[in-house]
Design a protein around this motif. Structure first.
Motif, PDB file in Angstrom:
ATOM      1  N   ILE A   1       0.715  -1.383   0.231  1.00 55.98           N
ATOM      2  CA  ILE A   1      -0.034  -0.076  -0.173  1.00 55.98           C
ATOM      3  C   ILE A   1       1.203   1.070   0.822  1.00 55.98           C
ATOM      4  CG2 ILE A   1      -1.985   1.322   1.071  1.00 55.98           C
ATOM      5  CD1 ILE A   1      -2.479  -1.336   0.001  1.00 55.98           C
TER       6      ILE A   1
ATOM      7  N   ILE B   1      -6.092   7.334   3.193  1.00 54.81           N
ATOM      8  CA  ILE B   1      -5.637   6.559   4.421  1.00 54.81           C
ATOM      9  C   ILE B   1      -6.428   6.735   6.047  1.00 54.81           C
ATOM     10  CG2 ILE B   1      -4.568   4.801   5.272  1.00 54.81           C
ATOM     11  CD1 ILE B   1      -1.641   5.681   3.596  1.00 54.81           C
TER      12      ILE B   1
ATOM     13  N   VAL C   1      -8.159   3.568   1.534  1.00 52.49           N
ATOM     14  CA  VAL C   1      -7.860   2.770   2.350  1.00 52.49           C
ATOM     15  C   VAL C   1      -8.494   2.912   3.433  1.00 52.49           C
ATOM     16  CG1 VAL C   1      -5.441   1.681   2.810  1.00 52.49           C
ATOM     17  CG2 VAL C   1      -5.626   2.007   0.994  1.00 52.49           C
TER      18      VAL C   1
ATOM     19  N   ALA D   1      -9.552  -0.835  -0.304  1.00 51.48           N
ATOM     20  CA  ALA D   1      -8.082  -2.068   0.337  1.00 51.48           C
ATOM     21  C   ALA D   1      -8.998  -1.685   2.336  1.00 51.48           C
ATOM     22  CB  ALA D   1      -7.017  -1.753   0.446  1.00 51.48           C
ATOM     23  N   TYR D   2      -9.069  -2.827   2.693  1.00 48.40           N
ATOM     24  CA  TYR D   2      -9.489  -2.770   4.386  1.00 48.40           C
ATOM     25  C   TYR D   2      -8.966  -3.505   4.712  1.00 48.40           C
ATOM     26  CZ  TYR D   2     -13.324  -5.773   3.184  1.00 48.40           C
ATOM     27  OH  TYR D   2     -13.788  -7.311   2.640  1.00 48.40           O
TER      28      TYR D   2
END
Length: 279
Positions: free
Chosen positions: A153, A203, A224, A250-251
């Motif tokens: 990431i 993020i 994210v 994304a998680y």
């Protein structure tokens, strides 16, 4: 489709590597131990200590559990820590939080030797980490950083919002993200305009300790999302993942994201402590 940052899977990979490294130490005549101190009878603390003991067994570390009565004084706890500091076989010391209220917990944490502070909770360790010097990071933030690195990431130049300011999670994680060239905003439950700040983030880290405190519609598409909370009764974390996981990039799942990385980071740092000592 969002990338699932699977902490459980990655922790299993780390565990396999650590097992081999511990075997190497044992074959050289060393049996590194991780000491866990539990004061009192808090049920949740008992569960956490048991989980850490099981992880030690899987990796091959000697698990040395010290259970002290609730009426233990600060001075008695300090003496126990001093004895563990002086024991060369003990390569990591973990004091389970929370200690009973009559104990000066911070004083006791800071008694742990820097080289054995594998939970990364001493003021000395935090200060060195924040200044870019060598120190073990707090286990949960360090685990999060390892997970982000594993899944590649990108952090440099990204806007990160950390919701939570605890000395063992929010604050050290913010410093770690900053060290990787992210631009970091630390927020908390009293932050005004929190929704707007979260919406502007690439993020988002939930570390506030309140179930579903961060709303799904605050989070921008493509962000994210790192959920460092876990609330067993509500079966959720600090973020409303159900409402946003289809549109983020994304998680971390809850459970199975950050939690396994915390325990395995503690194991990894204990093994690193042993390797350095017996190098």
């Amino acid at each position: 489709m969002a990338l699932i940052l699977d902490g459980k899977k990655y922790a299993t990979e780390i565990e396999a590597d650590l097992s081999l490294r511990v075997k190497t130490l044992v074959n050289k005549g060393h049996a590194p131990a991780l000491a866990t101190i539990l004061v009192g009878d808090d049920p949740a603390s008992h569960t956490y200590v048991k989980m850490k003991g099981s992880a030690c067994t899987r990796v091959g570390l000697v698990s040395r559990g010290i259970h002290l009565p609730a009426e233990t004084t600060t001075e008695e706890l300090l003496q126990t820590i001093d004895e563990l500091n002086a024991d060369p076989a003990v390569r990591g010391i973990m004091l389970q939080h929370p200690a009973p209220k009559h104990i000066d917990e911070r004083r006791c944490f800071d008694r742990i030797s820097l080289e054995k502070d594998v939970d990364g909770l001493t003021c000395h360790g935090f200060g060195r980490m924040a200044m870019g010097e060598s120190a073990f990071g707090a286990a949960t933030p360090a685990g999060i950083m390892a997970l982000l690195s594993h899944y590649e990431i990108p952090l440099a130049g990204k806007d990160a919002v950390v919701i939570g300011r605890s000395p063992i999670l929010g604050k050290p994680l913010a410093m770690m993200l900053l060290a990787q060239n992210a631009t970091v905003t630390i927020c908390h439950s009293k932050t005004e305009g929190l929704a707007e700040k979260v919406a502007a983030a690439d993020i988002v880290v939930g570390a506030v300790g309140i179930p579903r405190f961060i709303q799904a519609d605050w989070i921008s598409s493509g962000a994210v999302v790192i959920d460092a909370g876990y609330h067993p009764a509500e079966k959720c974390g600090d973020i409303d993942l159900e409402g946003c996981r289809e549109r983020v990039s994304a998680y971390t799942p809850v459970p199975g994201g950050v939690g396994p990385m915390t325990i395995m980071t503690l194991m990894r740092q204990a093994v690193e402590s042993a390797e350095r000592f017996w190098a």
